[in-house]
Design a protein around this motif. Structure first.
Motif, PDB file in Angstrom:
ATOM      1  N   ASP A 187      36.785 129.424 -53.713  1.00 19.38           N
ATOM      2  CA  ASP A 187      35.882 129.797 -52.635  1.00 19.38           C
ATOM      3  C   ASP A 187      36.328 131.116 -52.022  1.00 19.38           C
ATOM      4  O   ASP A 187      37.266 131.766 -52.511  1.00 19.38           O
ATOM      5  CB  ASP A 187      35.796 128.689 -51.584  1.00 19.38           C
ATOM      6  CG  ASP A 187      37.127 128.441 -50.863  1.00 19.38           C
ATOM      7  OD1 ASP A 187      38.057 129.265 -51.009  1.00 19.38           O
ATOM      8  OD2 ASP A 187      37.229 127.426 -50.156  1.00 19.38           O
ATOM      9  N   SER A 188      35.685 131.528 -50.962  1.00 22.29           N
ATOM     10  CA  SER A 188      35.966 132.840 -50.367  1.00 22.29           C
ATOM     11  C   SER A 188      37.333 132.891 -49.695  1.00 22.29           C
ATOM     12  O   SER A 188      37.845 133.971 -49.412  1.00 22.29           O
ATOM     13  CB  SER A 188      34.884 133.195 -49.345  1.00 22.29           C
ATOM     14  OG  SER A 188      34.857 132.241 -48.287  1.00 22.29           O
ATOM     15  N   LYS A 189      37.946 131.733 -49.446  1.00 21.36           N
ATOM     16  CA  LYS A 189      39.277 131.667 -48.831  1.00 21.36           C
ATOM     17  C   LYS A 189      40.383 131.573 -49.879  1.00 21.36           C
ATOM     18  O   LYS A 189      41.528 131.298 -49.537  1.00 21.36           O
ATOM     19  CB  LYS A 189      39.358 130.454 -47.897  1.00 21.36           C
ATOM     20  CG  LYS A 189      38.232 130.357 -46.880  1.00 21.36           C
ATOM     21  CD  LYS A 189      38.201 131.533 -45.931  1.00 21.36           C
ATOM     22  CE  LYS A 189      37.104 131.336 -44.900  1.00 21.36           C
ATOM     23  NZ  LYS A 189      36.985 132.507 -43.992  1.00 21.36           N
ATOM     24  N   LEU A 190      40.033 131.758 -51.148  1.00 20.65           N
ATOM     25  CA  LEU A 190      40.959 131.707 -52.288  1.00 20.65           C
ATOM     26  C   LEU A 190      41.383 130.289 -52.653  1.00 20.65           C
ATOM     27  O   LEU A 190      42.270 130.107 -53.497  1.00 20.65           O
ATOM     28  CB  LEU A 190      42.208 132.566 -52.037  1.00 20.65           C
ATOM     29  CG  LEU A 190      41.992 133.993 -51.541  1.00 20.65           C
ATOM     30  CD1 LEU A 190      43.326 134.736 -51.503  1.00 20.65           C
ATOM     31  CD2 LEU A 190      40.990 134.736 -52.396  1.00 20.65           C
ATOM     32  N   LYS A 191      40.761 129.297 -52.070  1.00 20.68           N
ATOM     33  CA  LYS A 191      41.071 127.911 -52.412  1.00 20.68           C
ATOM     34  C   LYS A 191      40.484 127.576 -53.774  1.00 20.68           C
ATOM     35  O   LYS A 191      39.333 127.891 -54.063  1.00 20.68           O
ATOM     36  CB  LYS A 191      40.498 126.964 -51.359  1.00 20.68           C
ATOM     37  CG  LYS A 191      40.765 125.498 -51.656  1.00 20.68           C
ATOM     38  CD  LYS A 191      40.110 124.613 -50.609  1.00 20.68           C
ATOM     39  CE  LYS A 191      40.312 123.136 -50.932  1.00 20.68           C
ATOM     40  NZ  LYS A 191      39.648 122.246 -49.950  1.00 20.68           N
ATOM     41  N   ILE A 192      41.271 126.946 -54.625  1.00 20.73           N
ATOM     42  CA  ILE A 192      40.819 126.560 -55.961  1.00 20.73           C
ATOM     43  C   ILE A 192      39.965 125.301 -55.848  1.00 20.73           C
ATOM     44  O   ILE A 192      40.431 124.262 -55.363  1.00 20.73           O
ATOM     45  CB  ILE A 192      42.018 126.330 -56.900  1.00 20.73           C
ATOM     46  CG1 ILE A 192      42.794 127.644 -57.086  1.00 20.73           C
ATOM     47  CG2 ILE A 192      41.554 125.801 -58.252  1.00 20.73           C
ATOM     48  CD1 ILE A 192      44.071 127.496 -57.890  1.00 20.73           C
TER      49      ILE A 192
END
Length: 357
Positions: A187-192
């Motif tokens: 996602d946009s927060k770099l969460k996989i």
């Protein structure tokens, strides 16, 4: 030897028994108390609280029933695995640093990686609820004003040693080293949000997507009108949008620019993920069947780190929020047979949204 009358044979046997190496239990420091927060994070790539949270989740499955034979505590076992992820060093060095044998290090890394990987459903999840999907799309819109995006998609190579055998060359990638080709969505927060870590390095990125569970879920329409951004190595369709090979007007140029900026989050996630756990880039020197749990375990730990350092997203101004809602409701253009044409969604977004900016 019992029937031997030779004093020399007896003396030789006696010397062998005396010189036999005794088992030495080295000092095993408690790293949670030995290091302060800064030093602990530098050595294990997690803050102490994140490590404790992981430890409590896996403790029942890694703890020994007794302390006989100086068995390792769960704290020591987790520390060994984290140190391996954080350094990518050889198991000999890990054994010397931890005060255990090489075989113990190997067993510990395998066990801990497997147990952390079992937490996948808890920490690696694609948004399913309508509220979660809309929140993810709004967060992506704030990156570079690209509408309806739920995830960015790409693959990265995780270096391994040669697996040997008749099929070893399947793992040699186009860069001429052995690897697993790992697909992730973030996602946009770099969460996989999803990870696929079972394909050899020679496999094409699009093949992994077509044969993955998340690819089937996307095409089934499970996530409503949500779309995924990918690079030119993938086929453009109604769920996965790729950049244009050439642009002819300003709207197409804006589409490509916004696409590249938005999709860049997945490239950044790889940078953060591999810097946090260098074993992914330096090379995982274990048996091939043990590599996959290590990859998934580090992906889970990456997400746990984000949970412990994320700040609340700022509230959106009313006019921006209305702009996002309008962008999310761009209709799908369906053909006469009810099916969405191959490039229809991309054309709708270009002509119905980017041409108005």
């Amino acid at each position: 030897m019992e029937n031997s009358d030779s004093d020399e044979d007896y003396d030789l046997l006696l010397r062998i028994v005396i010189q036999r190496r005794k088992k030495i239990v080295q000092c095993r420091p408690n790293f949670f108390t030995l290091y302060d927060e800064k030093d602990f994070r530098e050595r294990f790539r997690l803050c102490k609280q994140a490590a404790r949270d992981v430890l409590e989740l896996i403790r029942p499955n890694i703890q020994h029933a007794t302390t006989w034979n100086n068995s390792l505590s769960p704290e020591h076992m987790l520390a060994i695995a984290l140190r391996f992820y954080a350094t990518g060093s050889t198991q000999q060095l890990m054994a010397d640093a931890a005060g255990v044998s090489i075989s113990t290090v190997s067993r510990v890394i395998t066990l801990v990686s497997h147990e952390i990987a079992r937490l996948r459903k808890q920490f690696i999840q694609f948004p399913v609820a309508i509220k979660e999907i809309r929140k993810t799309q709004k967060d992506f819109f704030m990156v570079s004003k690209f509408p309806r995006v739920i995830s960015a998609l790409d693959c990265t190579h995780v270096k391994i040693q040669s697996p040997g055998g008749d099929h070893a060359e399947l793992f040699r990638n186009r860069k001429n080293f052995f690897s697993f080709n790992v697909q992730t969505m973030c996602d946009s927060k770099l969460k996989i949000l999803d990870v696929v870590a079972r394909w050899p390095g020679s496999t094409h990125d699009s093949t992994i997507l077509r044969n993955s569970k998340i690819g089937v879920r996307l095409q089934s329409g499970e996530f409503e009108n949500a779309i995924v951004l990918a690079d030119k190595g993938y086929e453009n369709n109604d769920r996965v949008l790729t950049p244009l090979h050439s642009v002819t007007n300003e709207a197409e140029s804006l589409y490509n620019e916004s696409h590249i900026r938005t999709r860049n989050v997945v490239e950044r996630s790889y940078g953060v993920w591999k810097r946090r756990f260098p074993v992914l880039s330096l090379g995982i020197r274990v048996a091939c069947k043990k590599v996959q749990p290590i990859i998934v375990a580090t992906a889970i730990l990456h997400n746990i780190c984000l949970l412990h350092h994320d700040s609340e997203a700022p509230s959106l101004p009313p006019e921006v929020d209305q702009q996002i809602i309008a962008a999310l409701n761009i209709p799908n253009n369906r053909g006469s047979n009810g099916r969405i044409e191959k490039n229809a969604v991309r054309n709708d977004i270009i002509n119905g949204y980017f041409s108005t900016l």
